[in-house]
Write an enzyme that holds these catalytic residues in place. Structure first.
Site, short mmCIF file in Angstrom:
data_model
loop_
_atom_site.label_atom_id
_atom_site.label_comp_id
_atom_site.label_asym_id
_atom_site.label_seq_id
_atom_site.Cartn_x
_atom_site.Cartn_y
_atom_site.Cartn_z
N ASP A 71 0.86 -1.28 0.05
CA ASP A 71 -0.12 -0.07 0.11
C ASP A 71 0.70 1.26 -0.03
O ASP A 71 1.95 1.10 0.07
CB ASP A 71 -1.10 -0.01 1.18
CG ASP A 71 -0.34 -0.36 2.58
OD1 ASP A 71 0.95 -0.28 2.43
OD2 ASP A 71 -0.98 -0.57 3.54
N GLU A 142 -9.59 -0.42 4.80
CA GLU A 142 -10.31 0.09 6.10
C GLU A 142 -11.77 -0.84 6.45
O GLU A 142 -12.41 -0.77 5.18
CB GLU A 142 -10.56 1.41 6.15
CG GLU A 142 -8.95 2.35 5.98
CD GLU A 142 -8.19 2.52 6.92
OE1 GLU A 142 -8.30 1.57 7.86
OE2 GLU A 142 -7.58 3.22 7.21
C1 GLP Z 1 -0.43 0.64 8.58
C2 GLP Z 1 -0.26 0.04 6.95
C3 GLP Z 1 -0.38 -1.49 7.14
C4 GLP Z 1 0.25 -2.00 8.47
C5 GLP Z 1 -0.61 -1.49 9.67
C6 GLP Z 1 0.07 -1.80 11.24
O1 GLP Z 1 -1.04 1.77 8.37
N1 GLP Z 1 -0.83 0.40 6.11
O2 GLP Z 1 0.35 -2.27 6.33
O3 GLP Z 1 0.43 -3.40 8.71
O4 GLP Z 1 -0.94 -0.07 9.54
O5 GLP Z 1 1.03 -0.74 11.54
P1 GLP Z 1 2.34 -0.98 12.56
O6 GLP Z 1 2.99 -2.31 12.21
O7 GLP Z 1 3.17 0.16 12.43
O8 GLP Z 1 1.55 -1.34 13.65
#
Ligand code: GLP
Length: 249
Positions: A71, A142
Site C-alpha cells: 500500500d 479500512e
Molecule cells: C499501517 C499499514 C499496514 C500496517 C498497519 C500496522 O497503516 N498500512 O500495512 O500493517 O498499519 O502498522 P504497524 O505495524 O506500524 O502497527
C-alpha cells in the site's frame, strides 16, 4: 464455523521474527526465485533486520526475489520520509539487495488494474507478510471492506491517520487517501504470514482471530485462507483466549 488459524504465541517478538525469517530463507534457498509481498510499519521491521543479517552473515541471496509493496499514501513525493516506497527502499529493497527491476510499489503503477497485472505476470505472490492495523485493517483495507476488493484507491480511517501522526508531525499533514492491494489480492497469495506485537493490538487481534468474519474487521477474512500462520507476542495475545472461550460458550 471456521477452525482457528495456526497461531504461535512467543515470549519475545524476536522469536517470531527469527522463525518467519527462517521460513523465508528456506524458500529463497530452495527455489531461488520467490515473490514476496512486503508490509511496512513497525511490525515487520525486526523481520527485515533479521533477513538483512542473514544476507550479510550467511550469504543469503535475494537476487532472484521479486517484491511487491502492499500500500501507499496518495499525494506524497516518493522520497517523502513517511512514504512507504521510501520505507521499503531503506528497510527492505536495499538491505536485502533486491534488484531494482524486481521492486514494485503500488504508487508506481498506472492504477490498481496495472498493479494486479504486474503481480499476475510475476506468477502471483508466494508469501505475503502482514501486520494488522488497530481498527482491523490489513494493508489500507479500512472497515468496511468487502472480501472481493482488489487494488484501488481508498479513504483512510480516522484511527489510521491518528496512528500516522508521529511519521508526519501533525494530523493535517497525514494524507486522506491511499492506494492499497485489496482483500482478494492478498488472499490470492500462496502463504499469508501475520505478525502482531504489543498490548495496543490485543483487542483487534482477538476480534480478528475469534470474532465474526466480515467486512467490519477486514483482517477476519484472512481466516478463509488455507495457508495462514499468525505470530503474536504475549501482550498481543492477551485477549485472544478469553474471546475464543466466549465464542464457544
Ligand atoms: C499501517 C499499514 C499496514 C500496517 C498497519 C500496522 O497503516 N498500512 O500495512 O500493517 O498499519 O502498522 P504497524 O505495524 O506500524 O502497527
Amino acid at each position: 464455523m471456521t477452525a482457528p488459524p495456526p497461531t504461535v504465541v512467543v515470549d519475545r517478538r524476536e522469536q517470531a521474527e527469527a522463525e518467519l525469517a527462517r521460513e523465508i530463507a528456506a524458500l529463497v534457498r530452495d527455489r531461488g526465485r520467490l515473490v514476496l509481498g512486503v508490509a511496512t510499519g513497525d511490525t515487520p521491521s525486526g523481520l527485515y533486520r533479521e533477513l538483512a543479517r542473514m544476507r550479510r552473515e550467511e550469504g543469503l541471496d535475494f537476487g532472484r526475489v521479486v517484491a511487491f509493496g502492499l500500500d501507499e499514501y496518495l499525494g506524497l513525493a516518493p522520497d517523502h520520509p513517511a512514504s512507504f516506497a521510501r520505507q521499503l527502499r531503506e528497510n527492505v529493497f536495499e538491505p536485502l539487495g533486491i534488484p531494482e527491476s524486481s521492486r514494485h510499489v503500488p504508487g508506481d503503477a498506472e492504477g490498481g488494474d496495472e498493479y494486479e497485472r504486474r503481480i499476475r505476470d510475476a506468477g502471483g505472490i508466494d508469501l505475503q507478510i502482514l501486520g494488522i492495523g488497530r481498527n482491523g485493517h490489513v494493508a489500507f483495507n479500512e472497515p468496511p471492506t468487502p472480501r472481493e476488493s482488489r487494488t484501488r484507491e481508498v479513504r483512510l480511517h480516522a484511527w489510521t491517520r491518528e496512528d500516522a501522526v508521529p511519521a508526519f508531525g501533525s494530523l493535517a499533514a497525514v494524507p486522506e487517501r491511499a492506494v492499497t492491494m485489496g482483500i482478494a489480492t492478498i488472499l490470492d497469495a500462496r502463504r499469508i504470514r501475520v505478525l502482531a506485537f504489543g498490548r495496543r493490538k490485543s483487542a483487534i487481534v482477538a476480534r480478528s482471530l475469534a470474532g465474526a468474519i466480515g467486512p467490519d474487521v477486514p483482517a477476519t477474512f484472512l481466516r478463509d485462507h488455507p495457508d495462514l500462520r499468525v505470530w503474536l507476542d504475549r501482550d498481543a495475545a492477551l485477549e485472544l483466549e478469553p474471546a475464543r472461550r466466549a465464542g464457544r460458550s
